[in-house]
Design a protein around this motif. Structure first.
Motif, PDB file in Angstrom:
ATOM      1  N   UNK A 190       0.841  -1.191   0.000  1.00  0.00           N
ATOM      2  CA  UNK A 190       0.000   0.000   0.000  1.00  0.00           C
ATOM      3  C   UNK A 190       0.882   1.250   0.000  1.00  0.00           C
ATOM      4  N   UNK A 191       0.550   2.205  -0.862  1.00  0.00           N
ATOM      5  CA  UNK A 191       1.310   3.449  -0.878  1.00  0.00           C
ATOM      6  C   UNK A 191       0.732   4.430  -1.884  1.00  0.00           C
ATOM      7  N   UNK A 192       1.052   5.678  -1.700  1.00  0.00           N
ATOM      8  CA  UNK A 192       0.645   6.701  -2.648  1.00  0.00           C
ATOM      9  C   UNK A 192       1.528   6.659  -3.886  1.00  0.00           C
ATOM     10  N   UNK A 193       0.988   7.057  -5.008  1.00  0.00           N
ATOM     11  CA  UNK A 193       1.797   7.175  -6.215  1.00  0.00           C
ATOM     12  C   UNK A 193       2.946   8.143  -5.962  1.00  0.00           C
ATOM     13  N   UNK A 194       4.047   7.903  -6.618  1.00  0.00           N
ATOM     14  CA  UNK A 194       5.276   8.693  -6.498  1.00  0.00           C
ATOM     15  C   UNK A 194       5.958   8.479  -5.156  1.00  0.00           C
ATOM     16  N   UNK A 195       5.698   7.328  -4.550  1.00  0.00           N
ATOM     17  CA  UNK A 195       6.343   7.000  -3.269  1.00  0.00           C
ATOM     18  C   UNK A 195       7.432   5.956  -3.421  1.00  0.00           C
ATOM     19  N   UNK A 196       7.758   5.615  -4.662  1.00  0.00           N
ATOM     20  CA  UNK A 196       8.775   4.582  -4.884  1.00  0.00           C
ATOM     21  C   UNK A 196       8.205   3.174  -4.823  1.00  0.00           C
ATOM     22  N   UNK A 197       6.892   3.059  -4.992  1.00  0.00           N
ATOM     23  CA  UNK A 197       6.251   1.750  -4.877  1.00  0.00           C
ATOM     24  C   UNK A 197       6.864   0.708  -5.803  1.00  0.00           C
ATOM     25  N   UNK A 198       6.984   1.057  -7.087  1.00  0.00           N
ATOM     26  CA  UNK A 198       7.441   0.062  -8.055  1.00  0.00           C
ATOM     27  C   UNK A 198       8.921  -0.257  -7.896  1.00  0.00           C
ATOM     28  N   UNK A 199       9.700   0.718  -7.489  1.00  0.00           N
ATOM     29  CA  UNK A 199      11.112   0.438  -7.231  1.00  0.00           C
ATOM     30  C   UNK A 199      11.244  -0.592  -6.122  1.00  0.00           C
ATOM     31  N   UNK A 200      10.484  -0.413  -5.058  1.00  0.00           N
ATOM     32  CA  UNK A 200      10.551  -1.347  -3.931  1.00  0.00           C
ATOM     33  C   UNK A 200       9.936  -2.690  -4.295  1.00  0.00           C
ATOM     34  N   UNK A 201       8.827  -2.681  -5.021  1.00  0.00           N
ATOM     35  CA  UNK A 201       8.207  -3.942  -5.429  1.00  0.00           C
ATOM     36  C   UNK A 201       9.155  -4.743  -6.316  1.00  0.00           C
ATOM     37  N   UNK A 202       9.797  -4.092  -7.274  1.00  0.00           N
ATOM     38  CA  UNK A 202      10.737  -4.810  -8.142  1.00  0.00           C
ATOM     39  C   UNK A 202      11.932  -5.342  -7.361  1.00  0.00           C
ATOM     40  N   UNK A 203      12.347  -4.592  -6.356  1.00  0.00           N
ATOM     41  CA  UNK A 203      13.421  -5.080  -5.472  1.00  0.00           C
ATOM     42  C   UNK A 203      12.958  -6.324  -4.717  1.00  0.00           C
ATOM     43  N   UNK A 204      11.737  -6.299  -4.190  1.00  0.00           N
ATOM     44  CA  UNK A 204      11.200  -7.471  -3.501  1.00  0.00           C
ATOM     45  C   UNK A 204      11.094  -8.660  -4.453  1.00  0.00           C
ATOM     46  N   UNK A 205      10.607  -8.407  -5.664  1.00  0.00           N
ATOM     47  CA  UNK A 205      10.458  -9.493  -6.640  1.00  0.00           C
ATOM     48  C   UNK A 205      11.796 -10.127  -6.974  1.00  0.00           C
ATOM     49  N   UNK A 206      12.863  -9.324  -6.982  1.00  0.00           N
ATOM     50  CA  UNK A 206      14.187  -9.861  -7.325  1.00  0.00           C
ATOM     51  C   UNK A 206      14.689 -10.850  -6.279  1.00  0.00           C
TER      52      UNK A 206
END
Length: 202
Positions: free
Chosen positions: A8-24
């Motif tokens: 959960x997070x607001x847009x422009x909070x780095x959501x996808x950067x962190x999600x892609x890091x988790x996925x890796x």
């Protein structure tokens, strides 16, 4: 299923950067992006045991944090059948989040109105302050960008084998300040702090 993470997070909070890091750091994860708060995940509760997906991530952007408990409770089957189930809240520091969000909107509107989004950020901040009481796991984007020890600690607490190999690739994605603009993720404020339309809405 090993890991089941709801982000959960607001847009422009780095959501996808962190999600892609988790996925890796996961094994063949299934990722569902930007799910609305009223979208049913009932069909996903029927993922067969022979499914190739070992891990699962669902991302909810701009959802009012008051909805998190309801969303979590509605997905009880995932809790039952996953080794680790987490509600993860991503929070970016206010100044740099506001600067990034404002700049993002200016791509389509020269006079963006961010007052409602600012109010929602304060809701997320209040929720994050009590994340331990809300059964949620907090990731602070600014610390995540700057502090490797913090990232290692997060990975350990989430039960993942730490891997930073895709970090720069992840943080370079989707910058509001233009493709290839990578320095100073935590200095976005400096780019717009003299814009009166921006500062008067904070």
């Amino acid at each position: 299923m090993n890991n089941c993470f709801y982000i959960y997070g607001l847009r422009r909070s780095g959501n996808h950067a962190i999600i892609n890091w988790l996925k890796s750091m996961m094994e063949n994860p299934l990722f569902l992006n930007d799910i609305g708060p009223n979208r049913s995940l009932y069909t996903l509760n029927r993922i067969p045991e022979e499914s190739p997906y070992v891990d699962f991530i669902a991302s909810y952007e701009d959802v009012d944090p008051s909805e998190i408990r309801k969303i979590s409770n509605s997905n009880w089957v995932f809790k039952l059948h996953s080794s680790r189930y987490r509600n993860i809240v991503i929070l970016r520091d206010f100044k740099n989040w506001a600067a990034s969000f404002y700049t993002f909107l200016k791509q389509w509107n020269p006079n963006p109105d961010i007052k409602n989004a600012v109010a929602m950020w304060h809701k997320y901040s209040a929720y994050a302050a009590d994340s331990h009481l809300n059964d949620s796991f907090l990731i602070e984007y600014s610390k995540w960008v700057d502090d490797e020890d913090y990232r290692k600690c997060l990975a350990d607490e989430l039960g993942l084998d730490y891997n930073d190999s895709t970090l720069m690739e992840n943080t370079e994605m989707g910058s509001s300040f233009g493709k290839g603009y990578t320095p100073g993720f935590n200095n976005r404020w400096d780019m717009v702090k003299d814009d009166p339309l921006f500062t008067e809405q904070l």
